[in-house]
Every structure is written in C-alpha cells, then in structure tokens.
Motif scaffolding. Structure first.
Motif, PDB file in Angstrom:
ATOM      1  N   GLU A  99     -16.591   6.109 -34.524  1.00  0.00           N
ATOM      2  CA  GLU A  99     -17.057   4.744 -34.727  1.00  0.00           C
ATOM      3  C   GLU A  99     -17.141   4.370 -36.205  1.00  0.00           C
ATOM      4  O   GLU A  99     -16.885   3.218 -36.576  1.00  0.00           O
ATOM      5  N   ASP A 100     -17.456   5.329 -37.074  1.00  0.00           N
ATOM      6  CA  ASP A 100     -17.564   4.994 -38.495  1.00  0.00           C
ATOM      7  C   ASP A 100     -16.197   4.870 -39.181  1.00  0.00           C
ATOM      8  O   ASP A 100     -16.128   4.546 -40.346  1.00  0.00           O
ATOM      9  N   GLU A 101     -15.113   5.085 -38.435  1.00  0.00           N
ATOM     10  CA  GLU A 101     -13.777   4.930 -38.970  1.00  0.00           C
ATOM     11  C   GLU A 101     -13.140   3.589 -38.623  1.00  0.00           C
ATOM     12  O   GLU A 101     -12.019   3.300 -39.016  1.00  0.00           O
ATOM     13  N   ILE A 102     -13.883   2.769 -37.843  1.00  0.00           N
ATOM     14  CA  ILE A 102     -13.375   1.457 -37.448  1.00  0.00           C
ATOM     15  C   ILE A 102     -14.429   0.393 -37.658  1.00  0.00           C
ATOM     16  O   ILE A 102     -15.623   0.700 -37.787  1.00  0.00           O
ATOM     17  N   GLU A 103     -13.985  -0.869 -37.698  1.00  0.00           N
ATOM     18  CA  GLU A 103     -14.877  -2.017 -37.797  1.00  0.00           C
ATOM     19  C   GLU A 103     -14.500  -2.990 -36.689  1.00  0.00           C
ATOM     20  O   GLU A 103     -13.328  -3.336 -36.528  1.00  0.00           O
ATOM     21  N   LYS A 138     -10.484   1.469 -40.884  1.00  0.00           N
ATOM     22  CA  LYS A 138     -10.900   1.482 -42.290  1.00  0.00           C
ATOM     23  C   LYS A 138      -9.835   2.105 -43.185  1.00  0.00           C
ATOM     24  O   LYS A 138      -9.692   1.726 -44.334  1.00  0.00           O
ATOM     25  N   GLU A 164     -17.655  -1.608 -25.739  1.00  0.00           N
ATOM     26  CA  GLU A 164     -16.584  -1.834 -26.709  1.00  0.00           C
ATOM     27  C   GLU A 164     -15.196  -1.922 -26.068  1.00  0.00           C
ATOM     28  O   GLU A 164     -14.219  -2.246 -26.750  1.00  0.00           O
ATOM     29  N   CYS A 222     -10.246  -4.082 -33.202  1.00  0.00           N
ATOM     30  CA  CYS A 222     -10.940  -3.455 -34.325  1.00  0.00           C
ATOM     31  C   CYS A 222      -9.971  -3.241 -35.480  1.00  0.00           C
ATOM     32  O   CYS A 222      -8.757  -3.217 -35.294  1.00  0.00           O
ATOM     33  N   ASP A 223     -10.524  -3.125 -36.660  1.00  0.00           N
ATOM     34  CA  ASP A 223      -9.760  -2.807 -37.859  1.00  0.00           C
ATOM     35  C   ASP A 223     -10.016  -1.350 -38.212  1.00  0.00           C
ATOM     36  O   ASP A 223     -11.158  -0.887 -38.147  1.00  0.00           O
ATOM     37  N   ARG A 226      -4.856  -2.232 -37.370  1.00  0.00           N
ATOM     38  CA  ARG A 226      -5.557  -2.956 -36.317  1.00  0.00           C
ATOM     39  C   ARG A 226      -5.191  -2.367 -34.965  1.00  0.00           C
ATOM     40  O   ARG A 226      -4.073  -1.910 -34.754  1.00  0.00           O
ATOM     41  N   ASP A 228     -14.526  -6.665 -34.674  1.00  0.00           N
ATOM     42  CA  ASP A 228     -14.551  -8.091 -35.012  1.00  0.00           C
ATOM     43  C   ASP A 228     -15.913  -8.667 -34.712  1.00  0.00           C
ATOM     44  O   ASP A 228     -16.624  -8.259 -33.882  1.00  0.00           O
TER      45      ASP A 228
END
Length: 59
Positions: free
Chosen positions: A53-57, A18, A10, A15-16, A28, A59
C-alpha cells in the motif's frame, strides 16, 4: 480478512505507482486483487504486479 479476492474497499480503484514499474515506465494501474498485505495491480498492458500500500497512491 476478506471473503473473496474482490471483497475489499480498494477493489477496482485506479492508483498511481510511486515508482515507475521496471523499464516500461508504467505509472498507473487498477487494483484487481489483494494478496495478504499486497495489492495486485493491473497495468495497461494487462500485466499484473504486486505492490504494498505504501508503494501506491489512490485517486
């Protein structure tokens, strides 16, 4: 685990967030390091934050 702070898939990815970060509303960032189970994200101001990891998304 990984050999260095930058030796993971990564690294460098955009990343965005959330949830917007604090009162500034950053949504971002770029993954610059990893700290165990958390990613270190750098936002446009140069500030860094640690998020799971579950706090971001990605691309």
């Amino acid at each position: 685990m990984y050999d260095t702070d930058t030796d993971f898939p990564e690294y460098g990815r955009q990343c965005d967030l959330k949830e917007p970060w604090r009162w500034r509303g950053y949504r971002r960032g770029t993954v610059v390091r990893r700290n165990g189970y958390r990613f270190i994200i750098e936002v446009s101001s140069g500030a860094t934050i640690e998020l799971y990891e579950d706090e971001i998304e990605f691309d």
